[in-house]
Structure formats: C-alpha cells, structure tokens
Design a protein around this motif. Structure first.
Motif, short mmCIF file in Angstrom:
data_model
loop_
_atom_site.label_atom_id
_atom_site.label_comp_id
_atom_site.label_asym_id
_atom_site.label_seq_id
_atom_site.Cartn_x
_atom_site.Cartn_y
_atom_site.Cartn_z
N MET A 332 0.84 -1.18 0.00
CA MET A 332 0.00 0.00 0.00
C MET A 332 0.88 1.24 0.00
O MET A 332 1.79 1.37 0.83
CB MET A 332 -0.91 0.02 1.24
N ALA A 339 -4.19 6.61 0.07
CA ALA A 339 -3.61 5.26 0.16
C ALA A 339 -4.04 4.49 -1.08
O ALA A 339 -5.24 4.30 -1.33
CB ALA A 339 -4.08 4.56 1.43
N ARG A 341 -3.13 1.07 -3.82
CA ARG A 341 -2.46 -0.23 -3.93
C ARG A 341 -1.43 -0.24 -5.06
O ARG A 341 -1.70 0.24 -6.17
CB ARG A 341 -3.48 -1.34 -4.15
N TRP A 364 -10.55 -1.49 -1.53
CA TRP A 364 -10.18 -0.71 -0.35
C TRP A 364 -10.88 0.64 -0.40
O TRP A 364 -11.28 1.12 -1.45
CB TRP A 364 -8.66 -0.53 -0.27
N GLU A 384 -3.66 0.51 6.55
CA GLU A 384 -2.80 0.88 5.42
C GLU A 384 -1.34 1.00 5.85
O GLU A 384 -0.43 0.53 5.15
CB GLU A 384 -3.28 2.20 4.80
#
Length: 631
Positions: A332, A339, A341, A364, A384
C-alpha cells in the motif's frame, strides 16, 4: 463483424466493475471531453537561486535529484489518452497487450526519489498562519493563503533568493519554502493550479529526518489517485507528477515519443533528464483521438517492457540500487489521506517475467482529508500503515517456463479492449435507423386479413413501437452524432432557440392574432394538398408519403402513432429549429387527418385510409445520411 465493434468489453465485469463511471463509457457513447487540463508547474523551478548551504539541505531531505527535474512541455492529448486506459479498480493501464503501470521502480529510475522509508503522513491543517510563521518565519500576505494552502507565487516571490550572509535559521526557512514549492509544483501538484497545502511543512522541520521518508512512494500514491479521479467521465482536469507519467510513456511506448537531438548513450541520472533539451516532436496535429487510435491498435512491438535494462547502472546512486527490489512489492502506497495499492503482480513483464493471471484485487476505501484541521491521519489509517510496514515481505517472484496463453485468454474477457469506436457512432445510428424503417415499412404494409384480434393487436403494437423508436432516434441523433468540435456553436444555437421561444411567448401574449397568423405558415404540417406528408431535414422541406394504416388493414386497426401525436396536440420537426405549439392553435390549424368536423362529444377521430408508398430500404438509407423521421 468483429465482436469488439459492438461490444468493447469487459465481457466479465468482475474486475472492471466501475465501467459505467469510466470515461471510456462516455467516449463510446459519443461524449467527447477533449484534452484534460494538466496542472504541473515545473516551468519556474529554475528561477530559484541557491546557496551551497541550501543545496546541502535539499540533498539531506531526499530531493537532491528531484530538484534537477526539467521543464518538459506536457503533451496534454497523450496524457488524456493514457488516462482513458487507466483503471482505478487495478491501478493499471489496460492496454491491448495486457496491463501496464507506473511502478516504484519507474519512480526511482526517473525521479531519483527514495522509494523506501517512513510513510509520508502527518496532521491536516485548515489554516496557514501559524505553520508559516513557525517554519518559514513569515506570514503570507493577504490573499495568498486560504483553506490550509498557500500560493506558489507567494513562495517564489518571497523566498526564491536567499542572501549570502543569511543566518542559518533564515537559510533553513528559505530551504523549507523551496521544498514546499518543489513538491507543490511536481509530485504533489493539485488541481487548484497554483496552491500547495502547508501540511507538508512539519515534515521539513528536520532535514535529516525528512530524508528518511519514502517520498517516491508518496509521489506514486498521489499520481495513482490523480489518474483514478481523472479517469471518471465527469472530470476534466488532472494533477500529480505528469512529467513522470509522460516520461514513463516515452520509455515504454512507441507512441508520441520525440526524437532526441543528442546521443542517449551518455545517460545521466535521474533518467527523466533524457528528455531535457531540444527534440523533434510533431505533436501539433495530434489530438486525443489520434493517440486513442494508436493505443487501440497497440502491438507488442510498440512496447518496451524493460526500457532500463540496457542503461548503465554506474550512474545510479547506491541508495537507489538498494531499494529497487521494492519495485516488485505488492503493498500500500501512502501520501497522507491518499492510500493506493501497488500491484506489480499485474504487470510482471515490466520486470522481465512471464505474466500469470493475477490475484483478485481486494477493494479498499479511498479516504479523503475532509475539512477538519488538526487531525493526525496516522490514527485513521492503521491498516494501510500496517500493510506498508510489511512491504519487504510481499515481493512478487517469477514463475519459470510459463505459458502466457491462459493469461491472454483471461485478460481478453476482463478488460476493456477498445476506447474509440471502430465504426463511427454516426454509422451505428444510421444502420439502426435503417433497420427501424424496415420494421416500420413491413408493419405498415402487412395485411391483417385473416388475422384474429390478438394477432392484429400484435402487429399494431409492433407498428407503434417502431415509430416510437424512430421518433426517439430523430430527437437524439442530433445530440449524439454532433461533432464535439462544434460544442460552442451548439451552445450558441441553443441559446438562440431559447431567445426565439421567449420572443414567441411574448408575441403570443401581446398580440395573439398576429402571432397565429405568422405561425400558420410554418412547414411542420401533416399533409400538403395531395395528401403527401411534409417534414424537415436540416431546414429543407421534403416530401414523404404519410406512414398511415394501409387500405388492407381492416376495421380492427388502431389509430397510427402519427395520428396519436396529432391528437395529442404536439407536432415539431426534428431539428427543433422551428418552435411549434399546436396545442394553442389546434382550432385554427386545419390538419388533414380525416376527422369529422361534427363529431359528437367523447368520440374519437378516424384516420383516412391513405395509399402507402415504399419506404427507403436499409441499403438506400446506408447511402444517405438521413436521420429525419416522421415527428
């Protein structure tokens, strides 16, 4: 016909579940938004003057290479076309040859920023004065600060030149101002265009500590979020480090890549400097459509999966080399509330590996700062932050002797293969219109002799639906098929129609007799003297036999939809250029629909049986660009 001419994908919507919100859906429907407005401000970075002490502090803070970033002219159409391929569900570009993305490795090579270290996160602020006084030693002038942000122009005007004899405290204040300007102009540029949040200032309080942050990971998180936002059909701007994005494209894709006027063998670090200086780039006639077509037809030969493989690593700093393994970390990325991925397992070919079917992406929550000040985001992003702390334990590995055919078959089902239409949308509407006319023609000429009531009702229903759709296409085709370059002209014509309607209403109110006398001559009539239907095509009156119930329809036939419209009191030509309101003047206008002038109350008019002419066939319609139908 190719399947993707009518259905560009995805066939399986389990991966790209937000397709309806994506800009590619709007483009397929004919809704062009043009090139995005790109917000980045590298053009004035070279106007800052530094002392030796300042340069040393900038390097300690981890920005010794980012300060070298060149002022590259952004190719807005190229960036816009890339955004059309970006999917926020996977944080990757869905190309015709597979998924690709900007990785942590790209950030390290191109910008020279550290991609390992502490996450860039802290406290949010809604006011600037206290922070500016504490870390910059000065209060922003009136009008230069608002909502926890300061204008870049104030930073440059106030701190761009540090006196040679300045105290160490003043040197540090001037350096912090530069670092705030640097990140606000490049890696953290916002859609406000000329402002930067002051929440980054506390991270520059101690320059040695600032150098421990993963600024490269934060820059990539910020860019991912900006790409995701810009990929929505409702957006028209994009921010983030667009120099990084454009140079990534130059290295990986043979599309829009300029020709260098210098020898690229002698590389210097960071690699973004390759595109500094003069180069030939015939982009003046290249719009979004040009790049979209190029990406829609992208071949494997147009892709350089590993562009840095042949570059000498002797010019790369040791701290960058030691961190490159994180380019393959499935983790992350964090930049305050952003945040995102990092999913290198979806683009393994960028690391010289065979591509396998990747794991399902865990959804997410994309959080936002909100408007509250003084909030420490560390307490709101525990999961995260925990994922980032295990970044070195989630390095994707290669699988040997792998057949990629299984992946390719899977990818074709889950991806959006095309953004632009292979067949223009105008041709699609023309073909549909021709098919509808054929249906209407068959329904109007079908004999109901020998049919029972249910069959006659079915034929009548088919006839009604065909004419309804023809009218709908007539109303919508001018909007959908219109050239997007003529938006300004459409708005002007729309305003002109509104003015004409308002003038017409005033005339009708002030002098009804004169208004109706003038408007009795409008060409939107059902029949002329020989019972031939009149209708408009771009302002020209054309003859077309009335689509009515044929003579052999029998007594069971219902009132045709055209007559229904007349009895409803509304009849307008399809271009909307003439405003018709028959409701107010139906008594004055003698329409030739065969109704009895002395009908008893409550009875309905009947329709005269008219001879039915042969309508245009599909082939005839295909040779014409005629979208006008009976309205």
């Amino acid at each position: 016909m190719d399947f993707y001419e009518t259905s560009p994908g995805p066939v399986d919507e389990s991966v790209l579940y937000d397709q309806d919100k994506h800009v590619s859906a709007a483009v397929w429907e004919g809704q062009e938004r043009g090139a995005l407005r790109c917000h980045e401000h590298t053009s004035k970075l070279d106007r800052w003057m530094f002392t030796e002490k300042q340069i040393e502090l900038v390097k300690k803070a981890g920005f010794g290479y980012l300060r070298l970033i060149p002022a590259i002219s952004l190719d807005n159409p190229l960036i816009s076309a890339l955004v059309e391929r970006w999917r926020r569900e996977t944080n990757t570009f869905h190309m015709t040859v597979g998924e690709m993305t900007v990785t942590l490795e790209d950030v390290a090579y191109l910008l020279g920023l550290p991609i390992d270290g502490e996450p860039v996160i802290g406290v949010t602020y809604t006011a600037c004065d206290a922070l500016c006084v504490k870390y910059l030693g000065k209060l922003p002038d009136s009008g230069y600060a608002s909502g926890g942000m300061v204008k870049l122009s104030w930073l440059k005007e106030t701190f761009s030149q540090c006196p040679e004899n300045a105290s160490m405290e003043d040197v540090e204040c001037h350096t912090r101002a530069y670092l705030l300007y640097l990140v606000g102009s490049t890696i953290f540029s916002t859609t406000t265009g000329n402002k930067v949040p002051v929440m980054y200032l506390p991270l520059f309080e101690n320059f040695n500590e600032a150098g421990k942050y993963a600024w490269g990971a934060a820059a990539l998180s910020f860019l991912y979020r900006a790409l995701g936002n810009a990929s929505l059909r409702s957006q028209s701007t994009i921010s983030g480090c667009l120099t990084l994005l454009q140079c990534w494209s130059y290295y990986h894709l043979n599309i829009g890549r300029p020709k260098l006027h210098h020898d690229p063998i002698h590389e210097c670090f960071p690699f973004v400097l390759r595109w500094k200086g003069k180069h030939s780039s015939p982009t003046s006639n290249r719009d979004v459509s040009f790049y979209r077509k190029a990406l829609d037809s992208l071949q494997s030969s147009d892709v350089d999966w590993c562009p840095y493989a042949n570059i000498s690593h002797t010019v790369i700093p040791e701290f960058i080399l030691n961190q490159l393994i994180l380019g393959r970390s499935k983790t992350m990325l964090i930049c305050f509330d952003k945040a995102e991925r990092h999913l290198p397992d979806r683009c393994l070919r960028q690391f010289g590996m065979h591509q396998t079917i990747p794991e399902e992406v865990q959804r997410w929550e994309r959080k936002t700062r909100g408007v509250d000040g003084g909030v420490d985001l560390s307490g709101k992003m525990e999961s995260e932050l925990n994922e980032w702390s295990y970044r070195r334990f989630h390095i994707v590995e290669a699988e040997e002797d792998l057949d990629e055919n299984e992946y390719k078959h899977w990818y074709l089902k889950i991806t959006r293969k095309l953004v632009g239409r292979p067949v223009p949308i105008s041709s699609e509407f023309q073909r549909m219109n021709a098919a509808l006319r054929d249906v209407a023609h068959l329904a109007d000429n079908l004999s109901t002799h020998g049919m029972d009531d249910l069959q006659i009702q079915s034929v009548t229903r088919i006839r009604y639906i065909a004419h309804e759709y023809l009218r709908d296409h007539a109303r919508s085709s001018t909007d959908v098929i219109a050239d997007p370059q003529n938006d300004v002209g459409k708005r002007i014509r729309g305003k002109e129609r509104v003015r004409r309607r308002e003038i017409g209403k005033r005339k009708r109110k002030d002098d009804p007799e004169q208004y109706y006398a003038v408007n009795m001559n409008v060409p939107s009539q059902l029949y002329d003297d020989d019972n031939t239907h009149l209708y408009h095509v771009d302002g020209d009156v054309n003859n077309h036999q009335h689509l009515s119930i044929p003579a052999n329809a029998g007594d069971h036939s219902e009132l045709s939809p055209i007559a229904r419209e007349v009895n409803g009191g509304q009849l307008c030509d399809v271009t909307d250029d003439v405003d018709c309101d028959i409701t107010d003047r139906v008594d004055e206008c003698k329409l030739s629909h065969g109704s009895d002038q002395n009908m008893p109350p409550g009875s309905h008019p009947t329709v005269d049986v008219m001879p039915q002419s042969t309508l245009s066939s599909s082939e005839e319609v295909a040779r014409q660009n005629d979208f006008s139908v009976l309205a």
